[in-house]
Design a protein around this motif. Sequence first.
Motif, PDB file in Angstrom:
ATOM      1  N   ASN A 304       0.849  -1.194   0.000  1.00 13.62           N
ATOM      2  CA  ASN A 304       0.000   0.000   0.000  1.00 13.62           C
ATOM      3  C   ASN A 304       0.882   1.242   0.000  1.00 13.62           C
ATOM      4  N   GLN A 306       2.223   4.825  -2.388  1.00 13.61           N
ATOM      5  CA  GLN A 306       2.028   5.681  -3.553  1.00 13.61           C
ATOM      6  C   GLN A 306       2.949   5.211  -4.682  1.00 13.61           C
ATOM      7  N   SER A 308       0.228   3.714  -6.182  1.00 15.42           N
ATOM      8  CA  SER A 308      -0.926   2.807  -6.243  1.00 15.42           C
ATOM      9  C   SER A 308      -1.698   2.777  -4.937  1.00 15.42           C
ATOM     10  N   GLY A 309      -1.103   3.310  -3.872  1.00 17.02           N
ATOM     11  CA  GLY A 309      -1.745   3.308  -2.568  1.00 17.02           C
ATOM     12  C   GLY A 309      -1.539   4.633  -1.850  1.00 17.02           C
ATOM     13  N   GLU A 310      -1.287   4.547  -0.545  1.00 15.05           N
ATOM     14  CA  GLU A 310      -1.306   5.751   0.276  1.00 15.05           C
ATOM     15  C   GLU A 310       0.038   6.098   0.926  1.00 15.05           C
ATOM     16  N   HIS A 311       0.840   5.115   1.253  1.00 14.09           N
ATOM     17  CA  HIS A 311       1.967   5.337   2.157  1.00 14.09           C
ATOM     18  C   HIS A 311       3.273   5.639   1.421  1.00 14.09           C
ATOM     19  N   ASP A 358      -1.506  -3.207   7.137  1.00 10.76           N
ATOM     20  CA  ASP A 358      -2.132  -2.163   6.333  1.00 10.76           C
ATOM     21  C   ASP A 358      -1.168  -1.607   5.286  1.00 10.76           C
ATOM     22  N   SER A 361       0.393  -6.371   2.858  1.00  7.54           N
ATOM     23  CA  SER A 361      -0.720  -7.295   3.077  1.00  7.54           C
ATOM     24  C   SER A 361      -0.305  -8.730   2.755  1.00  7.54           C
ATOM     25  N   PHE A 367      -4.105  -5.965  -0.724  1.00  6.47           N
ATOM     26  CA  PHE A 367      -4.561  -4.577  -0.797  1.00  6.47           C
ATOM     27  C   PHE A 367      -5.472  -4.377  -1.997  1.00  6.47           C
ATOM     28  N   LYS A 368      -5.080  -4.918  -3.169  1.00  2.00           N
ATOM     29  CA  LYS A 368      -5.905  -4.895  -4.369  1.00  2.00           C
ATOM     30  C   LYS A 368      -5.682  -6.197  -5.126  1.00  2.00           C
ATOM     31  N   ALA A 390      -2.964  -0.845 -11.524  1.00  2.00           N
ATOM     32  CA  ALA A 390      -3.076  -0.374 -10.142  1.00  2.00           C
ATOM     33  C   ALA A 390      -3.144   1.143 -10.051  1.00  2.00           C
ATOM     34  N   TYR A 474       0.324   8.492 -11.798  1.00  2.00           N
ATOM     35  CA  TYR A 474      -0.856   7.644 -11.706  1.00  2.00           C
ATOM     36  C   TYR A 474      -1.817   8.062 -12.809  1.00  2.00           C
TER      37      TYR A 474
END
Length: 573
Positions: A304, A306, A308-311, A358, A361, A367-368, A390, A474
Amino acid sequence: MSLRSDRWFKHPSKETRFQHLSAMRANGHVPESFIGKPIIGIFNSWSDLNSCNAPHKELVEFVKRGVLLAGGYPLEMHTITAPADFMKPSDLPYRNLMAMDVEESIRALPIDGAVMLCECDKTTPAQLMGAASSNIPSLQLAAGHRASGTFRGKKVNYGTDLWRLMDDYNAGLLSEEEWTELEKCISCTQGGCPVMGTSSSMKCLSEMLGMMLPGTSTIPAAHASRKWAAEETGKRIVEMVKEGLTPSRLMTEAAFDNAIKLLAAIGGSTNAVIHLTAIAGRLGIRIPLKRYEELSAGIPLLVNLQPSGEHSMDDFFEAGGLRAVIGRLLPQLDSTSLTALGTTLEEVYRGAASYRDDIISTLGEPFKTEVGIAVLSGNLAPSGAILKRAASSFIHGKHRGQAIVFDSYEDMHERIDSEELEVDETSVLVLRNCGPIGAGMPEWGALPIPKKLLKLGVRDMVRISDARMSGTSYGTNILHVSPEAQLGGPLAAIRSGDWIEVDLVRGTLHVELTDTEIRERMKAWSPVRLHRRGYMRLYADQVLQADEGCDLVHLRPDSEDEVPFIEPTIGRG
């Protein structure tokens, strides 16, 4: 122990031997200190224009210490570097030039093993290409990623957050004062981008390929463990010389398959497709574009981060880093592949600890699930194009829209924000003549969203080009269209208003024109850009298309059986 450097320093000709020993002595290297020891060439790629690789100015001393502690003799040398922020219009062509620099330096000099100091996007694959071609024991050491910045009380990462905030600025949501403030605080330390962009992706893949010590690819630049990693790399390369552990024994076909699966699991950069193909090609291993999609199928996104995610990469490191990811991905891998320690993936990564589900995973609860590289082909891309699933928020099945065509980067910037541009969220933005031959294939593929749409809240739409995009970017960006427009590919034939259909289920990229209509339009076609001199002319004459890795054709062996590296004749200089 037979050493390659003996050919220089124990040469049967007294004249030749005298020349080499005298030249070493002039730099303070006395024969008693190095003869009979593995001589390790440390290829340093820092420069005052490359903030990503700048930590190597200090780290190199720890590598030298490790080499000496293990009984080797370190010699530092410098190659060109490829700072992605500065090299225009693209740093990709200089990846090949740097690879040649590494390979030819190894070929010509008395080196038994190599440590290659990398970080910025193209330095890592360039060194791996050079190492593959020279095939002497080699290891990479990364500088590490920079820290995240802070903007108005919130953590921001150079790369992904920059593109998001740039959209906000263009939409009028950020003031000039705020934009200036962001420039001062988003990138305040040295090292690579702190997200899973090209730099981080390639470091992770290098470790998976056995070319970087396990556990060292994701250490932050400012962490004390970076110095430990440098010393351990110096120690290990001396052992690898004694073991005869070469890149061809590590970077096998199975290792590349593992790397492709890891690329999907970490949500890695689309640039890695070009780089892995090019590195494998140096070893006579062919990776068809479709192989990326086939091997990614069934591999979920485990990380997770960036974009594709947040962290951030700091979060990733603290959660267990790449060790934890490979440990969790092992059931999907060929676990008998070798690491840089000469032991297997199974022996090194089984049971690696993960501390935050989180961020990292499990295969059972990823996560996805719909991730990896989508490979598209059709009458618009006969040799293929790719999409990073992603990173796409706009299309997961089929999309049909009318093209808005830009003939060049300059044309795009001149018209993209015009109120006269007839565009809506269903339009397909097309940028051409930006491929390997046309412009050196810059990271122009993540076309900006037109300002009139940004104001309406649109943040993603279908974009197609023969360019690349930053690994930190992205969006629904269809990239690497091959053959490129500058070579006379079908992308050169389309016009604004043509209907384009993208079908991710069938894997097609189609313009609603018949073959006859395309041929008729191409009768009036002519190349847009011509490189008249220098390295770029040589590059344009020799470069392969994106689906073959954009390497230079004369640097690739025809098969695994062909020996790519030819030792020099040793005599008087």
